[in-house]
Design a protein around this motif. Structure first.
Motif: not given
Length: 366
Positions: A168-188
């Motif tokens: 799950f790719f999370a463009p920043q700024p993003a909600l924390p989504m701490a429930d996702l073990p598959n979270l992948v923060p990326v740039g805007p």
């Protein structure tokens, strides 16, 4: 197996999710020439064509709606809860319909921005699926309707679906989504506009000495009677053309659209100010090019706090109430915004769309 056929499911909740998806599709297509693209979602075909660099097929259907809105900032909580309860009762039929659409395309990958229904269908079919967004709908539904009867089990199911994606790719700024073990923060992830001031002013008939304010509420009705705003000496308002656009415009306003060669990101990059709501696309587009923002308050939207904090670090930002955007007040607010003179560091984060495309090609074959 090379990644040759992409199925992208998009929530038609305004245009912001579509804008994010288009940037990722373009970045991926540059790495996979000839990529076959299908977009599923009730989005305007001409708007998608203005954002995408590749041919695409559009399936203007789908089960996802995000939240039911009265305006760009006002959620209809009871109606949204009722609609989700209806979906929960009809979940099996919904998944069959979504699976039928995906199976007909036979994609190598399903990219969901961020319909849980399409992602669930892909997972049931065994098709690789990834999520994409600065938030997911389980968090939004929980914030507004978590106390409504029957919501607990559906919210838990949606969280399970998002967590079940390959990533799950999370463009920043993003909600924390701490429930996702598959979270992948990326740039805007947004379309970074080109400053084209003289060219766009000439196309729109705006005098060189006038300041330009772009009014942009993310593809939804704002609930503000923009057309009643009186003239403010030295200012011109650029408003996206829509069904409410009058046939005869006041002299201090212009209606804009891609038919005039004025894409919104370029307008934002060429403007003196943007008038908008807390929404991912417009705020990131403004912050990355340094355009000051006059922003309507939206305290109940879960994304607001983090998104505004990030924006305020990079550009002048003034928060105002819906009432303050009424006739006769906007000029004073714009003058106050333009008096902010602190140093504003221009953000230079990595391009999230490029990061996502690189990751997809590496994972699913180039």
């Amino acid at each position: 197996m090379p990644l040759e056929r992409l199925y992208c499911a998009v929530t038609p909740h305004g245009l912001g999710h579509g804008a994010i998806a288009c940037q990722v599709i373009n970045a991926l297509a540059r790495r996979r020439p000839g990529l076959d693209v299908t977009i599923q979602g009730d989005l305007p075909a001409d708007w998608l064509a203005s954002r995408l660099e590749v041919p695409f097929r559009l399936i203007p259907q789908g089960s996802d709606f995000g939240m039911i809105m009265d305006s760009a900032t006002r959620v209809r909580v009871a109606a949204s809860a009722a609609a989700y309860r209806h979906q929960a009762a009809d979940w099996r039929r919904i998944l069959v319909a979504e699976a039928r659409r995906i199976r007909a395309v036979a994609p190598d990958l399903v990219l969901g921005c961020i319909p849980a229904q399409s992602l669930a269908a892909a997972q049931a079919l065994g098709v690789p699926a990834v999520g994409l967004g600065p938030f997911h709908w389980a968090d939004i539904l929980d914030a507004y309707c978590g106390d409504e009867p029957g919501m607990d089990s559906l919210i838990a199911l949606m969280r399970e679906i998002y967590a079940g994606c390959d990533a799950f790719f999370a463009p920043q700024p993003a909600l924390p989504m701490a429930d996702l073990p598959n979270l992948v923060p990326v740039g805007p992830v947004c379309r970074r506009g080109r400053p084209r001031g003289p060219e766009l002013r000439a196309a729109l008939g705006i005098a060189h000495e006038d300041r330009l304010a772009v009014v942009a509420f993310g593809g939804m009705a704002s609930g503000i009677d923009v057309w009643s705003w009186p003239e403010q000496p030295g200012w011109i308002y650029a408003v996206p053309r829509g069904p409410e656009t009058p046939r005869r415009l006041p002299p201090h306003m212009v209606a804009v659209g891609d038919d005039k060669g004025c894409p919104l990101p370029d307008l934002i990059a060429s403007a003196d100010a943007v008038i908008t709501k807390p929404g991912y696309g417009t705020l990131t587009e403004a912050a990355l090019v340094g355009t000051p923002v006059l922003c309507q308050e939206r305290p109940d939207w879960p994304e607001t706090e983090g998104l505004l904090a990030w924006t305020a670090r990079h550009v002048p930002l003034e928060m105002v109430s819906l009432e303050a955007l009424g006739p006769g007040r906007v000029g004073r607010l714009l003058r106050r915004l333009m008096r902010q003179d602190a140093p504003w560091p221009r953000p230079e984060p990595p391009d999230g769309a490029e990061q996502i495309a690189e990751a997809l090609v590496a994972r699913y074959g180039g």
